[in-house]
Design a protein around this motif. Structure first.
Motif, PDB file in Angstrom:
ATOM      1  N   TYR A 114       8.780  32.828  54.256  1.00 60.19           N
ATOM      2  CA  TYR A 114       9.329  32.043  55.360  1.00 60.19           C
ATOM      3  C   TYR A 114       9.820  30.686  54.855  1.00 60.19           C
ATOM      4  CZ  TYR A 114       6.850  35.507  58.199  1.00 60.19           C
ATOM      5  OH  TYR A 114       6.384  36.678  58.738  1.00 60.19           O
ATOM      6  N   PHE A 115       9.049  30.098  53.945  1.00 56.04           N
ATOM      7  CA  PHE A 115       9.403  28.788  53.382  1.00 56.04           C
ATOM      8  C   PHE A 115      10.725  28.890  52.611  1.00 56.04           C
ATOM      9  CE2 PHE A 115       8.628  25.878  49.597  1.00 56.04           C
ATOM     10  CZ  PHE A 115       9.076  24.738  50.248  1.00 56.04           C
ATOM     11  N   THR A 116      10.894  29.960  51.849  1.00 56.63           N
ATOM     12  CA  THR A 116      12.137  30.162  51.091  1.00 56.63           C
ATOM     13  C   THR A 116      13.323  30.309  52.041  1.00 56.63           C
ATOM     14  OG1 THR A 116      10.876  31.288  49.359  1.00 56.63           O
ATOM     15  CG2 THR A 116      13.264  31.583  49.339  1.00 56.63           C
ATOM     16  N   ALA A 117      13.113  31.056  53.113  1.00 54.09           N
ATOM     17  CA  ALA A 117      14.188  31.252  54.097  1.00 54.09           C
ATOM     18  C   ALA A 117      14.590  29.924  54.733  1.00 54.09           C
ATOM     19  CB  ALA A 117      13.733  32.236  55.167  1.00 54.09           C
ATOM     20  N   VAL A 118      13.595  29.085  55.027  1.00 50.78           N
ATOM     21  CA  VAL A 118      13.873  27.772  55.627  1.00 50.78           C
ATOM     22  C   VAL A 118      14.657  26.900  54.647  1.00 50.78           C
ATOM     23  CG1 VAL A 118      12.801  25.614  56.406  1.00 50.78           C
ATOM     24  CG2 VAL A 118      11.928  27.805  57.215  1.00 50.78           C
ATOM     25  N   LEU A 119      14.242  26.910  53.369  1.00 47.78           N
ATOM     26  CA  LEU A 119      14.932  26.119  52.360  1.00 47.78           C
ATOM     27  C   LEU A 119      16.376  26.585  52.197  1.00 47.78           C
ATOM     28  CD1 LEU A 119      12.239  25.771  49.541  1.00 47.78           C
ATOM     29  CD2 LEU A 119      13.183  23.922  50.933  1.00 47.78           C
ATOM     30  N   ALA A 120      16.583  27.889  52.142  1.00 38.78           N
ATOM     31  CA  ALA A 120      17.937  28.435  51.984  1.00 38.78           C
ATOM     32  C   ALA A 120      18.818  28.047  53.174  1.00 38.78           C
ATOM     33  CB  ALA A 120      17.874  29.949  51.831  1.00 38.78           C
ATOM     34  N   PHE A 121      18.257  28.186  54.366  1.00 42.75           N
ATOM     35  CA  PHE A 121      19.015  27.828  55.572  1.00 42.75           C
ATOM     36  C   PHE A 121      19.347  26.334  55.580  1.00 42.75           C
ATOM     37  CE2 PHE A 121      19.145  26.297  59.967  1.00 42.75           C
ATOM     38  CZ  PHE A 121      20.155  27.096  60.477  1.00 42.75           C
ATOM     39  N   THR A 122      18.348  25.509  55.208  1.00 43.34           N
ATOM     40  CA  THR A 122      18.561  24.050  55.171  1.00 43.34           C
ATOM     41  C   THR A 122      19.648  23.690  54.173  1.00 43.34           C
ATOM     42  OG1 THR A 122      16.229  23.685  55.715  1.00 43.34           O
ATOM     43  CG2 THR A 122      17.439  21.823  54.787  1.00 43.34           C
ATOM     44  N   GLY A 123      19.593  24.317  52.989  1.00 34.02           N
ATOM     45  CA  GLY A 123      20.609  24.035  51.980  1.00 34.02           C
ATOM     46  C   GLY A 123      22.000  24.412  52.436  1.00 34.02           C
ATOM     47  N   LEU A 124      22.137  25.583  53.042  1.00 33.10           N
ATOM     48  CA  LEU A 124      23.453  26.017  53.522  1.00 33.10           C
ATOM     49  C   LEU A 124      23.948  25.123  54.654  1.00 33.10           C
ATOM     50  CD1 LEU A 124      22.868  29.901  53.478  1.00 33.10           C
ATOM     51  CD2 LEU A 124      24.320  28.574  51.923  1.00 33.10           C
ATOM     52  N   TRP A 125      23.032  24.667  55.481  1.00 30.09           N
ATOM     53  CA  TRP A 125      23.402  23.776  56.574  1.00 30.09           C
ATOM     54  C   TRP A 125      23.900  22.434  56.027  1.00 30.09           C
ATOM     55  CZ3 TRP A 125      24.683  24.567  61.330  1.00 30.09           C
ATOM     56  CH2 TRP A 125      24.699  23.524  62.251  1.00 30.09           C
ATOM     57  N   CYS A 126      23.198  21.964  54.957  1.00 31.94           N
ATOM     58  CA  CYS A 126      23.641  20.716  54.320  1.00 31.94           C
ATOM     59  C   CYS A 126      25.047  20.874  53.730  1.00 31.94           C
ATOM     60  CB  CYS A 126      22.666  20.305  53.215  1.00 31.94           C
ATOM     61  SG  CYS A 126      21.082  19.705  53.826  1.00 31.94           S
ATOM     62  N   LEU A 127      25.315  22.039  53.138  1.00 32.48           N
ATOM     63  CA  LEU A 127      26.652  22.302  52.595  1.00 32.48           C
ATOM     64  C   LEU A 127      27.696  22.327  53.707  1.00 32.48           C
ATOM     65  CD1 LEU A 127      26.006  25.078  49.917  1.00 32.48           C
ATOM     66  CD2 LEU A 127      26.789  22.752  49.502  1.00 32.48           C
ATOM     67  N   TYR A 128      27.313  22.921  54.806  1.00 34.02           N
ATOM     68  CA  TYR A 128      28.232  23.013  55.939  1.00 34.02           C
ATOM     69  C   TYR A 128      28.569  21.624  56.484  1.00 34.02           C
ATOM     70  CZ  TYR A 128      29.969  24.073  60.611  1.00 34.02           C
ATOM     71  OH  TYR A 128      30.734  24.128  61.743  1.00 34.02           O
ATOM     72  N   LEU A 129      27.547  20.745  56.509  1.00 29.72           N
ATOM     73  CA  LEU A 129      27.756  19.379  57.014  1.00 29.72           C
ATOM     74  C   LEU A 129      28.330  18.454  55.948  1.00 29.72           C
ATOM     75  CD1 LEU A 129      24.443  18.886  59.056  1.00 29.72           C
ATOM     76  CD2 LEU A 129      26.726  19.430  59.948  1.00 29.72           C
ATOM     77  N   LYS A 130      28.422  18.974  54.695  1.00 26.88           N
ATOM     78  CA  LYS A 130      28.956  18.213  53.570  1.00 26.88           C
ATOM     79  C   LYS A 130      28.202  16.911  53.353  1.00 26.88           C
ATOM     80  CE  LYS A 130      33.606  20.154  54.117  1.00 26.88           C
ATOM     81  NZ  LYS A 130      35.047  19.859  54.318  1.00 26.88           N
ATOM     82  N   LEU A 131      26.849  17.032  53.402  1.00 31.49           N
ATOM     83  CA  LEU A 131      26.007  15.860  53.195  1.00 31.49           C
ATOM     84  C   LEU A 131      26.030  15.447  51.731  1.00 31.49           C
ATOM     85  CD1 LEU A 131      22.871  16.727  55.360  1.00 31.49           C
ATOM     86  CD2 LEU A 131      24.760  15.210  55.958  1.00 31.49           C
TER      87      LEU A 131
END
Length: 550
Positions: free
Chosen positions: A58-75
């Protein structure tokens, strides 16, 4: 990059430290399975639902989702944020991890250290390979970090697989080392004057060994393999460390889980006398059939020289049959040796018998009959099974010149082998019968009979059930439940492995449901006992599965 590098290094180091706890767990399990690939794979199969660490998934899934979201927001610097989250989550999950209490802790033997190093080298190789790829590319650092974290987490989940790879990689080395130890040990045995006595059988080996050692030590300098040292490397360790040229006897316990393993031990020590205690459905899961078990135990008798002596359980048909397969000096022992039922060929055997047996909660007494000679024997050992253990040891002792009177004197002072129907009386008036060593259907019945022989307080069974019985496992555990229902006032089942068939057996005999407890560990079982026990109660601890079963 100046900030990125140290943060990534902290992340990788934190992850690698946490990885070691899981790595050591699987190393422990493979050690309990004696580094056997097939047994380790069987363990994986038995525990395939428990092996995945779902919190980490679950932790890995959260990290992957967070990373992709950061890419999407271009942080900006999103890769650093992702590593910080990875470190924080890793530390938290490591701190909150379950810390089981093991009955038998991991021992960092030379072999365990070699496997530990090999597996870590595999981890390090893949880790540095991924890091190299990250630093050799300047594009999409956040995306690379996401892939790295996912890969690292997958490595964490597959630590059990890396142990398997480590075993395969080390196989040639371990084979060479084992061969050296075997040849060295064989040379020591050949240089000793000790007569080697091999003991095998589905149960009773350790008790027979301990009793025989006591009897032979009356007159002779005798060495025995300690505890349950009954594997090639365990016996080699004893030989190299303890066997001196001036020993008169070397008593060797021989264990096996597969055909051919007794022969390997016989090739190592060259026994002159062999004892087969009994043949029964112990380790049926790995042997496959009772016939395979019998043939494997016969490997000891087959290996004896023509001048050798075979000591066989005359009340066990599979061992009695061995007497007719080789023309040796055969000795049959038992409690029901009716000469009319023994074939003419077997009538040439010597017979050691126990007659007029009387047993209670204090031990047993019987008349020991050796040919025409008889003597009264008293023993503090509990249960019918121990009568057979005494007879097997006495048969060999008499064969090598110990007198009946010396047998009588020695037997009355023999204490039970630890965890094998060992009686413990607490100062608070509670009586404990410790029969925690590997159980089997015959041993379980004997132990329950012993429990039933006690008078007075409540009778309580604590057990995880019986294992390694192959396709008869469910039925044998159901029988255990039925037997317990006729004797016990309470039954506490430890773990879920065999709970269902035991409970089914109890229910079939209308045992009160409120007097059955199914708990997850021995610690919780002890807490249940504290609520039940009163002075005069008797507790039977029957079988204690190793950590790789519960």
């Amino acid at each position: 990059m100046n900030t990125f590098f140290p943060i990534l290094l902290i992340g990788v180091s934190t992850w690698f430290i946490k990885l070691q706890s899981r790595h050591i767990y699987f190393l422990h399990m493979v050690q309990l399975e004696k580094y056997q690939i097939n047994d380790y794979i069987s363990w994986i199969s038995r525990n395939k639902k428990q092996i995945p660490d779902y919190k980490e998934i679950y932790f890995t899934a959260v990290l992957a989702f967070t990373g992709l979201w950061c890419l999407y927001l271009k942080l900006n610097k999103s890769e650093i944020l992702l590593i910080i989250l990875w470190v924080a989550g890793t530390v938290y999950l490591f701190y909150k991890r379950t810390r089981p209490k093991y009955k038998k802790k991991l021992v960092f033997t030379s072999r365990a250290i070699r496997l530990f190093i090999t597996t870590n080298l595999l981890f390090l190789y893949l880790t540095f390979d991924m890091l190299f790829r990250i630093f050799s590319s300047s594009q999409y650092p956040a995306l690379l970090i996401i892939f790295f974290i996912i890969a690292a987490q997958i490595m964490y989940q597959l630590a059990f697989y890396f142990i398997l790879l480590g075993i395969l990689i080390n196989y040639p080395i371990e084979t060479a080392i084992n061969k050296y130890y075997m040849l060295s040990s064989k040379h020591i045995v050949n240089g000793s004057k000790a007569t080697v006595i091999g003991i095998t059988g589905s149960y009773g080996k350790t008790s027979v060994k301990d009793i025989l050692h006591t009897l032979l030590s009356v007159k002779y300098k005798t060495l025995k393999t300690p505890e349950s040292y009954n594997t090639p490397m365990g016996i080699c360790k004893v030989i190299r460390r303890d066997l001196k040229p001036d020993y008169d006897f070397f008593v060797v316990e021989m264990g096996a889980r597969r055909p051919g393993e007794i022969k390997e031990l016989c090739d190592l020590v060259n026994p002159e006398t062999g004892i087969v205690t009994a043949v029964g459905p112990q380790h049926l899961e790995t042997f496959g059939s009772l016939e395979n078990i019998s043939n494997t135990k016969y490997e000891l008798i087959k290996s004896l020289p023509d001048s050798g002596t075979a000591v066989l359980n005359g009340d066990n048909s599979l061992t009695t049959d061995m007497a007719s397969k080789r023309h040796l000096q055969n000795i049959l022992f038992g409690t029901d040796l009716d000469e009319k039922k023994i074939s003419q060929k077997e009538l040439s055997c010597s017979l050691i018998q126990a007659k007029n047996i009387s047993m209670d909660s204090n031990g047993s007494s019987f008349i020991l009959k050796n040919g025409e000679s008889e003597i009264d024997i008293k023993s503090h050992l509990l249960g019918h099974k121990n009568i057979y253990n005494i007879l097997a040891a006495v048969a060999v002792a008499l064969h090598y010149g110990i007198t009946l009177q010396e047998v009588k004197t020695s037997i009355k002072d023999i204490k039970p082998t630890p965890h094998r129907l060992q009686l413990i009386k607490n100062s608070n008036g509670i009586i404990i019968i410790d029969d925690a060593f590997n159980s089997n259907p015959v041993g379980a019945k004997t132990a329950l009979d012993v429990l039933g022989s006690f008078k007075g307080g409540k009778k309580i069974l604590v057990t995880p059930g019986l294992v390694e019985l192959g396709n008869i496992e469910y039925e044998e555990n159901k029988k255990l439940g039925k037997m317990a229902s006729e004797i016990c006032d309470y039954v506490i089942i430890v773990g879920n492995t065999q709970a269902k068939p035991i409970i089914s057996g109890l229910e079939e005999n209308n045992f009160a449901a409120e007097k059955v407890k199914n708990v997850s560990s021995l610690d919780i079982a002890s807490q249940c006992l504290q609520k039940i026990l009163t002075p005069g109660d008797i507790v039977l601890f029957e079988n204690d599965l190793p950590d790789n079963y519960l």
